[in-house]
Structures are given as C-alpha cells and as structure tokens.
Design a protein around this motif. Structure first.
Motif, PDB file in Angstrom:
ATOM      1  N   GLY A  68       1.025  -1.163  -0.116  1.00 25.29           N
ATOM      2  CA  GLY A  68       0.149  -0.064  -0.211  1.00 25.29           C
ATOM      3  C   GLY A  68       1.227   1.746   0.188  1.00 25.29           C
ATOM      4  N   LEU A  69       0.452   2.755  -0.659  1.00 21.21           N
ATOM      5  CA  LEU A  69       1.032   3.974  -1.047  1.00 21.21           C
ATOM      6  C   LEU A  69       0.084   4.685  -0.264  1.00 21.21           C
ATOM      7  N   ALA A  70       0.162   5.867   0.317  1.00 20.84           N
ATOM      8  CA  ALA A  70      -0.627   7.016   0.411  1.00 20.84           C
ATOM      9  C   ALA A  70       0.021   7.957  -0.074  1.00 20.84           C
ATOM     10  N   ALA A  71      -1.055   8.508  -0.776  1.00 23.45           N
ATOM     11  CA  ALA A  71      -0.481  10.712  -1.573  1.00 23.45           C
ATOM     12  C   ALA A  71       0.856  10.797  -0.068  1.00 23.45           C
ATOM     13  N   PRO A  72      -0.033  10.570   0.679  1.00 21.23           N
ATOM     14  CA  PRO A  72       1.694  11.839   1.511  1.00 21.23           C
ATOM     15  C   PRO A  72       2.693  11.295   1.805  1.00 21.23           C
ATOM     16  N   GLN A  73       2.922   9.409   1.358  1.00 22.68           N
ATOM     17  CA  GLN A  73       4.060   9.321   1.192  1.00 22.68           C
ATOM     18  C   GLN A  73       5.112   9.406   0.274  1.00 22.68           C
ATOM     19  N   VAL A  74       4.949  10.140  -0.495  1.00 22.72           N
ATOM     20  CA  VAL A  74       5.125  10.984  -1.811  1.00 22.72           C
ATOM     21  C   VAL A  74       5.563  12.710  -1.801  1.00 22.72           C
ATOM     22  N   GLY A  75       4.975  13.090  -0.427  1.00 27.42           N
ATOM     23  CA  GLY A  75       4.989  14.203  -1.041  1.00 27.42           C
ATOM     24  C   GLY A  75       3.046  14.889  -1.017  1.00 27.42           C
ATOM     25  N   VAL A  76       2.582  14.102  -1.361  1.00 22.96           N
ATOM     26  CA  VAL A  76       1.306  15.292  -1.638  1.00 22.96           C
ATOM     27  C   VAL A  76       0.535  14.993  -0.815  1.00 22.96           C
ATOM     28  N   GLY A  77      -0.820  15.529  -0.587  1.00 18.03           N
ATOM     29  CA  GLY A  77      -1.174  16.250   0.400  1.00 18.03           C
ATOM     30  C   GLY A  77      -2.547  15.597   0.195  1.00 18.03           C
ATOM     31  N   LEU A  78      -3.291  14.440  -0.293  1.00 20.92           N
ATOM     32  CA  LEU A  78      -3.660  14.610  -0.919  1.00 20.92           C
ATOM     33  C   LEU A  78      -4.728  13.193  -0.698  1.00 20.92           C
ATOM     34  N   ARG A  79      -5.712  13.073  -0.428  1.00 19.92           N
ATOM     35  CA  ARG A  79      -6.572  11.846   1.232  1.00 19.92           C
ATOM     36  C   ARG A  79      -6.104  11.018  -1.200  1.00 19.92           C
ATOM     37  N   ILE A  80      -5.310  10.446  -1.043  1.00 23.25           N
ATOM     38  CA  ILE A  80      -5.317   8.945  -2.126  1.00 23.25           C
ATOM     39  C   ILE A  80      -4.420   7.865  -2.179  1.00 23.25           C
ATOM     40  N   ALA A  81      -4.849   6.843  -2.050  1.00 21.64           N
ATOM     41  CA  ALA A  81      -4.006   5.620  -1.288  1.00 21.64           C
ATOM     42  C   ALA A  81      -4.303   4.370  -2.429  1.00 21.64           C
ATOM     43  N   VAL A  82      -2.779   3.932  -3.146  1.00 21.99           N
ATOM     44  CA  VAL A  82      -3.368   2.443  -3.594  1.00 21.99           C
ATOM     45  C   VAL A  82      -2.983   1.857  -3.024  1.00 21.99           C
ATOM     46  N   ILE A  83      -3.680   0.273  -3.119  1.00 24.12           N
ATOM     47  CA  ILE A  83      -2.274  -1.015  -2.358  1.00 24.12           C
ATOM     48  C   ILE A  83      -3.435  -1.653  -3.312  1.00 24.12           C
ATOM     49  N   GLU A  84      -2.317  -3.114  -2.819  1.00 20.18           N
ATOM     50  CA  GLU A  84      -1.557  -4.155  -3.645  1.00 20.18           C
ATOM     51  C   GLU A  84      -1.633  -5.276  -3.046  1.00 20.18           C
ATOM     52  N   ASP A  85      -1.942  -6.288  -2.759  1.00 24.05           N
ATOM     53  CA  ASP A  85      -1.173  -7.509  -2.370  1.00 24.05           C
ATOM     54  C   ASP A  85      -1.311  -9.189  -3.241  1.00 24.05           C
ATOM     55  N   PRO A  86      -0.184  -9.696  -3.495  1.00 22.37           N
ATOM     56  CA  PRO A  86      -0.615 -10.834  -4.348  1.00 22.37           C
ATOM     57  C   PRO A  86      -0.049 -12.110  -3.056  1.00 22.37           C
ATOM     58  N   ALA A  87       0.205 -11.457  -1.504  1.00 16.22           N
ATOM     59  CA  ALA A  87       0.322 -11.770  -0.897  1.00 16.22           C
ATOM     60  C   ALA A  87       0.976 -13.622  -1.161  1.00 16.22           C
ATOM     61  N   PRO A  88       2.130 -13.701  -1.608  1.00 15.96           N
ATOM     62  CA  PRO A  88       3.224 -15.208  -1.597  1.00 15.96           C
ATOM     63  C   PRO A  88       3.976 -15.656  -0.617  1.00 15.96           C
ATOM     64  N   VAL A  89       2.931 -15.979   0.118  1.00 15.10           N
ATOM     65  CA  VAL A  89       2.993 -16.298   2.010  1.00 15.10           C
ATOM     66  C   VAL A  89       2.437 -17.813   2.139  1.00 15.10           C
ATOM     67  N   PRO A  90       3.364 -18.758   2.948  1.00 19.16           N
ATOM     68  CA  PRO A  90       2.448 -20.073   2.983  1.00 19.16           C
ATOM     69  C   PRO A  90       1.655 -19.930   3.552  1.00 19.16           C
ATOM     70  N   ASP A  91       1.175 -21.167   4.009  1.00 20.55           N
ATOM     71  CA  ASP A  91       0.043 -21.290   4.312  1.00 20.55           C
ATOM     72  C   ASP A  91      -0.314 -20.796   6.125  1.00 20.55           C
ATOM     73  N   GLU A  92       0.424 -21.156   6.769  1.00 20.22           N
ATOM     74  CA  GLU A  92       0.053 -21.166   7.750  1.00 20.22           C
ATOM     75  C   GLU A  92       0.169 -19.588   8.126  1.00 20.22           C
ATOM     76  N   VAL A  93       0.863 -18.898   7.339  1.00 26.95           N
ATOM     77  CA  VAL A  93       1.399 -17.342   7.675  1.00 26.95           C
ATOM     78  C   VAL A  93      -0.073 -16.555   6.929  1.00 26.95           C
ATOM     79  N   ARG A  94      -0.793 -17.492   6.091  1.00 22.34           N
ATOM     80  CA  ARG A  94      -1.979 -17.110   5.242  1.00 22.34           C
ATOM     81  C   ARG A  94      -3.547 -17.117   6.216  1.00 22.34           C
ATOM     82  N   VAL A  95      -3.516 -18.573   6.965  1.00 24.71           N
ATOM     83  CA  VAL A  95      -4.366 -18.677   7.996  1.00 24.71           C
ATOM     84  C   VAL A  95      -4.165 -17.545   9.453  1.00 24.71           C
ATOM     85  N   ALA A  96      -3.040 -17.694   9.916  1.00 29.07           N
ATOM     86  CA  ALA A  96      -2.772 -16.581  10.820  1.00 29.07           C
ATOM     87  C   ALA A  96      -2.823 -15.076  10.632  1.00 29.07           C
ATOM     88  N   ARG A  97      -3.056 -15.067   8.992  1.00 27.91           N
ATOM     89  CA  ARG A  97      -2.765 -13.268   8.781  1.00 27.91           C
ATOM     90  C   ARG A  97      -4.763 -13.102   8.801  1.00 27.91           C
TER      91      ARG A  97
END
Length: 227
Positions: A68-97
């Motif tokens: 994820g990344l929000a616009a203020p994190q690149v110095g732009v004070g607007l209410r805009i964010a992006v998210i994306e997660d391919p979730a390349p994790v083992p099954d035990e992590v997937r279940v726990a989280r």
C-alpha cells in the motif's frame, strides 16, 4: 470546491514529481506532510494527471516493495491511496493473518469503521519508517467507504490482512503513522526481526520484550510487509 489558485500548487507538485522517470521518492518519518490531515480530493488534479499520478503510486509501491502507499508518502497531501497484495506467503501465514491476495485498487477519500469488536495484533512495517517494525493491534474487520479513480462509489467490508492494509493507508491520510498505534515495547529493527522474532505469531516477542497482546489464539503474526 477550491479555486484554481488553490489547486495549482498541488497539481504543480505532482507534475514535478512525475517529471523524473521511475519510482517516486518516499517521504520518511519526520517530514510534516506525514503529520497533516490530507486534503479531500475534489478535482485538484485533472483526469489525465490523476491517472498518471495513480500509476506512479503503483510503480513506487511495487518497487519498494510494499502492499500500500498513500499520497502523503510521496509528499502530496491529497486523500488518495493505492493498495495491492499478491500475498505470496506460506499457508500457515495465510491462515494466521487472514492474508489473501488483493488486486490493485485506488482509494479516493477513503474512510473506515470497525465491523464488530474483534482485534488482532501483528508486526507491521511502513515504507516511511524504514528499517523498523512493531506490533499493532487493529480491527479484524472494517467497512471501507471511498471512491475509485473514476469517481465510482466503493463500499466494501475487508477482513484479516486486507483490513489491516486499509486501516494503515487510511491512517496515513489522517496524519497518523502506525507507530502511533503500536505497542512500543515491541519495536524491533529488521535485523532483530530476522534473527529473533520471525515466528508465525508474536507471542514469543511479547514474552521476550514484555508487552501484551489482545486476546489469544489468532492474535499474532510474523513480520509484516511495509505499507
């Protein structure tokens, strides 16, 4: 609605950022932009510029890498964010989280509210606080209300790790860093995480560092990706 004079500085700032090729520079903790409430988006960037900015956020997030990344994190004070997660994790992590793949999404003017009283604690990181992680207790399920990049309404319930990402990124737009919500006794360097606290749940870290966790089963997780 702002006047053209009000809009110009933000549009100019974005144009300056986009003038350079490649990922955008990420602002780090200590910069005031990360502590200000971001301005609601109401057309400050015309559609083609908004599209280019969103694409730059995507490229920057993926290159970091983060989920994820929000616009203020690149110095732009607007209410805009992006998210994306391919979730390349083992099954035990997937279940726990409850970490499941999330497609690329653009969140414009997002806000969230808790669904139910459930909370879970996991190690979290942040692209604006490089080199460190800490345990944060967050709502396990939230309702997100926002717009997408085309102005279409978003009203969706997120659970598990996707709910954590939504909360983290929306907090950025309110001037809140994950450290503000963290159990500070859990604060650990990436080296310490790799050497000591990489277990699926943070119970061992809680015992070793002397902090509490909300609830018991399912309340922890290993080192988290940066957002």
């Amino acid at each position: 609605m702002g006047t053209p004079i009000d809009r110009a500085p933000l549009a100019e700032r974005v144009e300056e950022l986009l003038a350079a090729d490649g990922p955008l520079p990420i602002v780090e903790a200590g910069d005031p932009v990360l502590r200000r409430v971001a301005e609601p988006f109401d057309g400050q960037l015309e559609p083609s510029l908004l599209g280019r900015f969103v694409e730059a956020l995507r490229v920057t997030m993926q290159a970091a890498p983060g989920v994820g990344l929000a616009a203020p994190q690149v110095g732009v004070g607007l209410r805009i964010a992006v998210i994306e997660d391919p979730a390349p994790v083992p099954d035990e992590v997937r279940v726990a989280r409850g970490r499941v793949p999330q497609p690329f999404r653009v969140l414009v003017n997002p806000s969230y509210e808790a669904v139910g009283a459930g909370r879970a604690a996991f190690f979290e990181g942040c692209l604006s606080v490089p080199g460190w992680q800490a345990v944060v207790a967050r709502h396990t399920e939230v309702r997100l209300v926002a717009r997408d990049a085309f102005g279409r309404a978003v009203d969706e319930v997120f659970a598990g790790w996707p709910a954590r990402i939504v909360q983290h990124e929306t907090d950025h737009l309110d001037g809140t860093l994950y450290l503000d919500r963290a159990e500070l006794r859990s604060l650990a360097s990436n080296r310490a995480m790799a050497e000591l606290w990489g277990q699926v749940t943070p119970e061992r870290a809680a015992a070793g560092l002397g902090f509490g966790l909300p609830g018991s089963a399912g309340s922890g997780g290993p080192a988290g990706p940066a957002v």
